[in-house]
Design an enzyme around this catalytic site. Structure first.
Site, PDB file in Angstrom:
ATOM      1  CG  HIS A  88      49.158  40.213  43.342  1.00 32.37           C
ATOM      2  ND1 HIS A  88      49.745  41.338  43.602  1.00 32.37           N
ATOM      3  CD2 HIS A  88      48.956  39.800  42.165  1.00 32.37           C
ATOM      4  CE1 HIS A  88      50.227  41.572  42.519  1.00 32.37           C
ATOM      5  NE2 HIS A  88      49.898  40.694  41.482  1.00 32.37           N
ATOM      6  CD  GLU A  89      47.404  36.870  39.964  1.00 33.02           C
ATOM      7  OE1 GLU A  89      46.938  37.634  39.131  1.00 33.02           O
ATOM      8  OE2 GLU A  89      48.500  37.017  40.264  1.00 33.02           O
ATOM      9  CG  HIS A  92      46.159  42.001  38.833  1.00 30.19           C
ATOM     10  ND1 HIS A  92      46.626  43.191  38.844  1.00 30.19           N
ATOM     11  CD2 HIS A  92      47.089  41.208  39.297  1.00 30.19           C
ATOM     12  CE1 HIS A  92      48.127  43.089  38.821  1.00 30.19           C
ATOM     13  NE2 HIS A  92      48.216  41.942  39.153  1.00 30.19           N
ATOM     14  CD  GLU A 170      51.533  42.901  38.545  1.00 31.56           C
ATOM     15  OE1 GLU A 170      51.790  42.149  39.605  1.00 31.56           O
ATOM     16  OE2 GLU A 170      50.907  42.763  37.745  1.00 31.56           O
TER      17      GLU A 170
END
Length: 200
Positions: A88-89, A92, A170
């Site tokens: 997930h990071e 980003h 997100e």
């Protein structure tokens, strides 16, 4: 440009240069694998001491980033769930969210200031026209009061736009996490975060 150094200092992030144990080696290897899949430069990898399950990514661009995770997350999440959070990071970073959100916030702040001045000037001009004999002091006071009120109201509206856009980013990072790791692990990680936060 300063976000990495600020994050390291404020969160007391321990950067992993030479792994000292299996967990640190796993962190480095996992982020390296995810970065390869996402086609970004290898981020700096670190951890910070916190009982909360948390992780973040920051940096000036997709080839100069930092990915850090809390010790609480590493202790409670299984490896597949932790990998999904790291994915997930990395998502980003790959999506350029750090720079995008900074630019958006800057643009919205500028728009708020300009519109607040326009509103205050318009109201002030109308008040001057209706009260020509009252002098500039009253007009100046009205301008300042209207400017502050307009800035507060417009600031709330701008914050709502930024929060909506942040939530959308997100969701995109969640999708990246499910793609780079796997869907089941991403769902499991989100469910664990939900339980820990006490949300229904």
């Amino acid at each position: 440009l300063m976000s990495k150094s600020i994050a390291k200092r404020s969160m007391n992030v321990q950067i992993i240069d030479t792994p000292k144990n299996q967990t640190e080696q796993w962190l480095l290897d996992t982020v390296a694998d995810l970065a390869r899949k996402a086609d970004i430069g290898m981020p700096e990898v670190g951890y910070f001491h916190s009982n909360n399950s948390n992780a973040f990514a920051t940096g000036a661009n997709r080839n100069n980033a930092l990915v850090a995770v809390s010790t609480g997350l590493l202790e409670r999440f299984d490896r597949n769930e932790a990998r999904a959070v790291l994915a997930h990071e990395v998502g980003h970073v790959a999506n350029g969210d750090m720079v995008t959100m900074t630019l958006l916030q800057g643009v919205m702040n500028t728009v708020v200031m300009i519109l607040a001045r326009v509103v205050a000037t318009a109201v002030n001009s109308a008040m001057r026209g209706n009260n020509r004999g009252s002098g500039g002091l009253m007009a100046g006071g009205v301008y300042f009061m209207v400017y502050m009120i307009a800035q507060m109201v417009l600031g709330v509206l701008a914050s709502m736009i930024v929060m909506w856009f942040s939530r959308w980013r997100e969701f995109r990072a969640d999708h990246a996490g499910a793609t780079l790791a796997d869907r089941a692990s991403m769902i499991s990680a989100l469910q664990r975060l939900q339980r820990e936060s006490g949300l229904p």
